[in-house]
Design a protein around this motif. Structure first.
Motif, mmCIF file in Angstrom:
data_model
loop_
_atom_site.group_PDB
_atom_site.id
_atom_site.type_symbol
_atom_site.label_atom_id
_atom_site.label_comp_id
_atom_site.label_asym_id
_atom_site.label_seq_id
_atom_site.Cartn_x
_atom_site.Cartn_y
_atom_site.Cartn_z
ATOM 1 N N GLU A 12 0.844 -1.207 0.000
ATOM 2 C CA GLU A 12 0.000 0.000 0.000
ATOM 3 C C GLU A 12 0.876 1.253 0.000
ATOM 4 O O GLU A 12 0.598 2.222 -0.720
ATOM 5 C CB GLU A 12 -0.898 0.003 1.243
ATOM 6 N N GLU A 13 1.922 1.229 0.818
ATOM 7 C CA GLU A 13 2.798 2.401 0.932
ATOM 8 C C GLU A 13 3.552 2.659 -0.369
ATOM 9 O O GLU A 13 3.730 3.809 -0.781
ATOM 10 C CB GLU A 13 3.781 2.189 2.093
ATOM 11 N N ILE A 14 4.008 1.595 -1.019
ATOM 12 C CA ILE A 14 4.721 1.738 -2.303
ATOM 13 C C ILE A 14 3.809 2.388 -3.339
ATOM 14 O O ILE A 14 4.209 3.340 -4.031
ATOM 15 C CB ILE A 14 5.224 0.364 -2.789
ATOM 16 N N CYS A 15 2.589 1.877 -3.452
ATOM 17 C CA CYS A 15 1.639 2.449 -4.422
ATOM 18 C C CYS A 15 1.345 3.917 -4.093
ATOM 19 O O CYS A 15 1.265 4.764 -4.992
ATOM 20 C CB CYS A 15 0.339 1.642 -4.426
ATOM 21 N N PHE A 16 1.215 4.227 -2.793
ATOM 22 C CA PHE A 16 0.920 5.600 -2.377
ATOM 23 C C PHE A 16 2.075 6.537 -2.735
ATOM 24 O O PHE A 16 1.871 7.613 -3.303
ATOM 25 C CB PHE A 16 0.654 5.626 -0.870
ATOM 26 N N ARG A 17 3.302 6.097 -2.412
ATOM 27 C CA ARG A 17 4.463 6.977 -2.647
ATOM 28 C C ARG A 17 4.806 7.089 -4.129
ATOM 29 O O ARG A 17 5.349 8.104 -4.559
ATOM 30 C CB ARG A 17 5.681 6.461 -1.865
ATOM 31 N N CYS A 18 4.511 6.038 -4.895
ATOM 32 C CA CYS A 18 4.818 6.067 -6.337
ATOM 33 C C CYS A 18 3.632 6.571 -7.172
ATOM 34 O O CYS A 18 3.721 6.610 -8.409
ATOM 35 C CB CYS A 18 5.207 4.662 -6.817
ATOM 36 N N SER A 19 2.544 6.928 -6.503
ATOM 37 C CA SER A 19 1.322 7.393 -7.194
ATOM 38 C C SER A 19 0.840 6.390 -8.237
ATOM 39 O O SER A 19 0.463 6.734 -9.364
ATOM 40 C CB SER A 19 1.576 8.756 -7.857
ATOM 41 N N ILE A 20 0.885 5.118 -7.864
ATOM 42 C CA ILE A 20 0.391 4.045 -8.732
ATOM 43 C C ILE A 20 -0.978 3.613 -8.204
ATOM 44 O O ILE A 20 -1.148 3.427 -6.995
ATOM 45 C CB ILE A 20 1.363 2.839 -8.742
ATOM 46 N N ASP A 21 -1.936 3.440 -9.091
ATOM 47 C CA ASP A 21 -3.269 3.006 -8.695
ATOM 48 C C ASP A 21 -3.200 1.551 -8.237
ATOM 49 O O ASP A 21 -2.935 0.645 -9.033
ATOM 50 C CB ASP A 21 -4.236 3.146 -9.875
ATOM 51 N N LYS A 22 -3.423 1.347 -6.948
ATOM 52 C CA LYS A 22 -3.292 -0.011 -6.402
ATOM 53 C C LYS A 22 -4.359 -0.958 -6.963
ATOM 54 O O LYS A 22 -4.174 -2.175 -6.970
ATOM 55 C CB LYS A 22 -3.367 0.018 -4.876
ATOM 56 N N LYS A 23 -5.482 -0.393 -7.461
ATOM 57 C CA LYS A 23 -6.560 -1.222 -8.002
ATOM 58 C C LYS A 23 -6.410 -1.469 -9.508
ATOM 59 O O LYS A 23 -7.283 -2.058 -10.142
ATOM 60 C CB LYS A 23 -7.905 -0.577 -7.712
ATOM 61 N N LYS A 24 -5.306 -1.012 -10.056
ATOM 62 C CA LYS A 24 -5.037 -1.190 -11.487
ATOM 63 C C LYS A 24 -5.018 -2.676 -11.837
ATOM 64 O O LYS A 24 -4.482 -3.497 -11.078
ATOM 65 C CB LYS A 24 -3.685 -0.548 -11.798
ATOM 66 N N GLU A 25 -5.587 -3.013 -12.984
ATOM 67 C CA GLU A 25 -5.578 -4.395 -13.455
ATOM 68 C C GLU A 25 -4.130 -4.819 -13.660
ATOM 69 O O GLU A 25 -3.349 -4.140 -14.310
ATOM 70 C CB GLU A 25 -6.361 -4.511 -14.758
ATOM 71 N N VAL A 26 -3.739 -5.970 -13.069
ATOM 72 C CA VAL A 26 -2.342 -6.392 -13.110
ATOM 73 C C VAL A 26 -1.858 -6.608 -14.546
ATOM 74 O O VAL A 26 -0.676 -6.418 -14.858
ATOM 75 C CB VAL A 26 -2.136 -7.661 -12.246
ATOM 76 N N LYS A 27 -2.760 -6.982 -15.442
ATOM 77 C CA LYS A 27 -2.379 -7.208 -16.839
ATOM 78 C C LYS A 27 -1.944 -5.902 -17.517
ATOM 79 O O LYS A 27 -1.232 -5.922 -18.519
ATOM 80 C CB LYS A 27 -3.555 -7.814 -17.617
ATOM 81 N N LYS A 28 -2.374 -4.763 -16.941
ATOM 82 C CA LYS A 28 -2.055 -3.467 -17.544
ATOM 83 C C LYS A 28 -0.801 -2.818 -16.939
ATOM 84 O O LYS A 28 -0.442 -1.697 -17.302
ATOM 85 C CB LYS A 28 -3.248 -2.528 -17.384
ATOM 86 N N VAL A 29 -0.160 -3.506 -16.010
ATOM 87 C CA VAL A 29 1.064 -2.970 -15.391
ATOM 88 C C VAL A 29 2.191 -3.005 -16.415
ATOM 89 O O VAL A 29 2.373 -3.992 -17.135
ATOM 90 C CB VAL A 29 1.431 -3.799 -14.141
ATOM 91 N N ASN A 30 2.985 -1.905 -16.487
ATOM 92 C CA ASN A 30 4.098 -1.861 -17.444
ATOM 93 C C ASN A 30 5.437 -1.907 -16.724
ATOM 94 O O ASN A 30 5.514 -1.935 -15.489
ATOM 95 C CB ASN A 30 3.991 -0.611 -18.326
ATOM 96 N N LEU A 31 6.512 -1.881 -17.525
ATOM 97 C CA LEU A 31 7.864 -2.007 -16.983
ATOM 98 C C LEU A 31 8.218 -0.835 -16.068
ATOM 99 O O LEU A 31 8.906 -1.015 -15.050
ATOM 100 C CB LEU A 31 8.880 -2.112 -18.132
#
Length: 662
Positions: free
Chosen positions: A196-215
């Motif tokens: 949770e903290e990583i997503c918060f600090r990196c401004s990444i949507d934690k609910k993002k579909e994992v298939k749409k995660v990029n490098l």
């Protein structure tokens, strides 16, 4: 959600911190209460207590935990193998929630493995990593935790993000399904609050579909995870997160995503301190909740019992009244009832069959107006009188039937009285229980022992410290390290006596103090075990005591040379006082009777006798507990009986007991 156990991230940071504090320490004892183990370690910085509690945590604690008097079998086995062993390493296995302590004792090596995974386990391995004993033996599909089996840690179900390339991490991550945050936990092994903290600090949507995660996302996640870990190990701070006054989480880093939600944070100087504080408060709070829950269950039980009492009270009152009224009705019509009973008996003799008798009764209007029916199996008729249905025994007279009804009425009246008493008791019990409130216990800090408390000790009437060796090793230590030239050295004139030192400072030493120290030296000598009543004791200056033998001679460990004149005190009586002293940190102290009587609220005096140390200790403990105020009783209850046993020189007899001023 309340956090209840260490994560792999926490474990890595805590291992780094605790390892530096206990490495090289000697295990002096091990305690076990249920599945909680406390390892008492002596280090260069003093005593450390290491808690191992599968599957929840491991940490050093400054608090006092309850220790059972009789150690369980597993604890005894660990003591036998590990006591006096030196801790050489504390490591984390597979970056998982598994900690290994490497312990060397003489020429043998053991590994004590704490697993915080699944239901948790504590496993002792030999030098070849074979299992000797385990808290929870088990046979699983991927490994075996049984004696003589080779220890195999559980297989990792996730990729190591710190040792894999971003491309490998991305490929492994995309094999998952659902939201990113879930896959960070399950497939990358990142604890949920850290994810949770990583997503918060990196401004990444934690609910993002994992298939749409990029490098780029993966690179940010891995770099941030590394940064957080480096920060935690470098800063060595701890944080507890508080919501509505209650602890909910702890971490070795600030969890900004929680603070963003308005959750308060408490900062600690070390992560270990935060873990220690978190668990003691959560344990005590949980204990309070369980206590309150226990009270509520008692209330529910009593309410059910009250309801049942009232139900029976109504039923028994009704029956008592009914049987009395039936008896009255029969007595008011004795002739009629006897006539009816006799008439039915005659019909039975004439017709034999009850069916025929019933037919006759129905045809006879007079009989039918009084007799409602017959119960052949019980030889009864049901009489209708003045609106009452009265079952009568055909084999008894009207008087006998009425008497039976009166007896039944009285029996139910007695039951009513008894039920009423029980009801009042239950209502009173409920009233008391409603006022009862479970008070949350305050955590008890482990008291730091004063330098002289490792020895036998007391403080003289003029405030000087006197110490005595508990064994030959301590005798050696006292003479080598603690005896100065101006101190007074005492020794009972018998083989097997402690080295006793009266520490001299600027205050003048009185004759009373010299005699007190002599009594102390006599009491803890072998003379007590031999049942003697008195013994000679001598004293000399510290500069007369030497550990250097004459040329060509040898001094065994614990022995010493005395040069010059010895000052003898003849026939020193063997007597020892033990008492409760609220003004002393130790609370229960031992020493010469004159000192103990002066300093203690309650005291006993012992002489050599035939009762064992444990018998005497139990008596003393009971005497103290039963004769102090509630606040002092609570303090005394935290003292182990073993401590009192350690104050008693040998088999004894109590010759006197009393209070201050007696």
């Amino acid at each position: 959600m309340l956090k209840t156990r260490l994560s792999s991230f926490d474990t890595k940071v805590l291992v780094s911190e605790v390892s530096q504090l206990v490495r090289g320490g000697i295990i002096s004892n091990i305690y076990q209460s249920n599945s909680t183990f406390i390892i008492k370690i002596h280090t260069q910085e003093g005593r450390k207590d290491l808690i191992l509690e599968p599957p929840y945590r491991f940490n050093l604690t400054k608090y006092e935990y309850e220790k059972p008097t009789m150690p369980p079998n597993l604890c005894r086995a660990l003591r036998k193998r590990l006591r006096q062993g030196r801790i050489e390493e504390v490591t984390q296995i597979n970056d998982d929630r598994i900690i290994s302590l490497k312990i060397r004792k003489a020429n043998s090596v053991h590994y004590l493995v704490l697993e915080l995974i699944r239901e948790g386990n504590l496993i002792l391995l030999n030098e070849d990593k074979e299992i000797e004993i385990a808290l929870n033996p088990a046979r699983m599909k991927d490994r075996v935790i049984l004696p003589r089996a080779k220890y195999v840690p559980p297989p990792k179900s996730y990729i190591d993000v710190l040792r894999s390339s971003p491309e490998e991490v991305l490929e492994y991550l995309k094999n998952g399904r659902g939201e990113l945050i879930r896959n960070m936990v399950v497939r990358l092994g990142i604890p949920s609050e850290i994810a949770e903290e990583i997503c918060f600090r990196c401004s990444i949507d934690k609910k993002k579909e994992v298939k749409k995660v990029n490098l780029d996302d993966v690179a940010n996640i891995v770099n941030m995870y590394r940064e957080l870990l480096d920060e935690a190990i470098r800063e060595r701070k701890g944080y507890i997160f508080v919501k509505n006054g209650s602890y909910i989480n702890f971490a070795p880093i600030r969890l900004l995503h929680l603070e963003e939600k308005g959750i308060n944070v408490e900062e600690y100087s070390s992560f270990n301190e935060a873990v220690d504080e978190y668990f003691i408060k959560v344990i005590l709070h949980t204990k309070k909740e369980k206590g309150q829950e226990k009270i509520e269950k008692k209330k529910e039980k009593i309410l059910r019992e009250i309801q049942e009492c009232r139900k029976r009270l109504d039923e028994y009152t009704r029956l008592a009244k009914r049987y009395r009224e039936m008896a009255d009705q029969v007595f008011a019509r004795l002739n009629l009832v006897n006539f009816l009973l006799e008439r039915v008996r005659n019909l039975k003799e004439s017709y034999r069959k009850w069916k025929d008798v019933e037919g006759v009764i129905k045809k006879d209007k007079e009989l039918a107006s009084y007799i409602k029916g017959i119960v052949p199996s019980e030889s009864k008729i049901i009489l209708i009188v003045n609106g009452y249905e009265i079952p009568l025994n055909l084999m008894a007279s009207a008087q006998e039937n009425a008497g039976r009804f009166y007896d039944l009425s009285k029996e139910y009246e007695r039951k009513v009285k008894r039920i009423y008493e029980v009801l009042k008791e239950k209502e009173e019990e409920l009233k008391k229980l409603s006022k009862e409130e479970v008070v949350e216990e305050k955590p008890v800090l482990r008291r730091k022992l004063r330098w002289f408390e490792k020895f036998h000790w007391f403080i003289t009437s003029n405030g000087h410290v006197v110490i005595g060796g508990r064994d030959f090793k301590q005798n050696e230590l006292i003479v080598r390290r603690y005896l100065t030239d101006n101190d007074l050295f005492f020794h009972a004139d018998i083989h097997g006596a402690p080295a006793v030192v009266l520490k001299v400072d600027e205050k003048e030493i009185s004759e009373d103090e010299i005699y007190e120290a002599a009594q102390f030296a006599a009491a803890y000598s072998r003379a007590w075990k031999l049942g003697m009543s008195a013994i000679d004791v001598y004293w000399v200056k510290g500069n007369q005591v030497s550990k250097s033998p004459p040329p060509g001679e040898y001094l065994p460990k614990g022995a010493f040379m005395i040069r010059g004149k010895r000052n003898y005190i003849k026939n020193v009586p063997l007597i020892l006082g033990i008492g409760v002293s609220p003004s002393d940190e130790a609370l229960i102290i031992a020493g010469p009777p004159s000192v103990v009587r002066r300093r203690c609220n309650l005291w006993v005096e012992l002489v050599p006798g035939n009762l064992s140390k444990s018998e005497i200790a139990k008596f003393i403990y009971k005497f103290f507990i039963n004769n102090v105020e509630e606040e002092m009783r609570q303090m005394l209850e935290k003292i182990r009986i073993d401590y009192i046993i350690s104050l008693i020189p040998g088999s004894s007899l109590i010759i006197r007991k009393g209070r201050r001023g007696d």
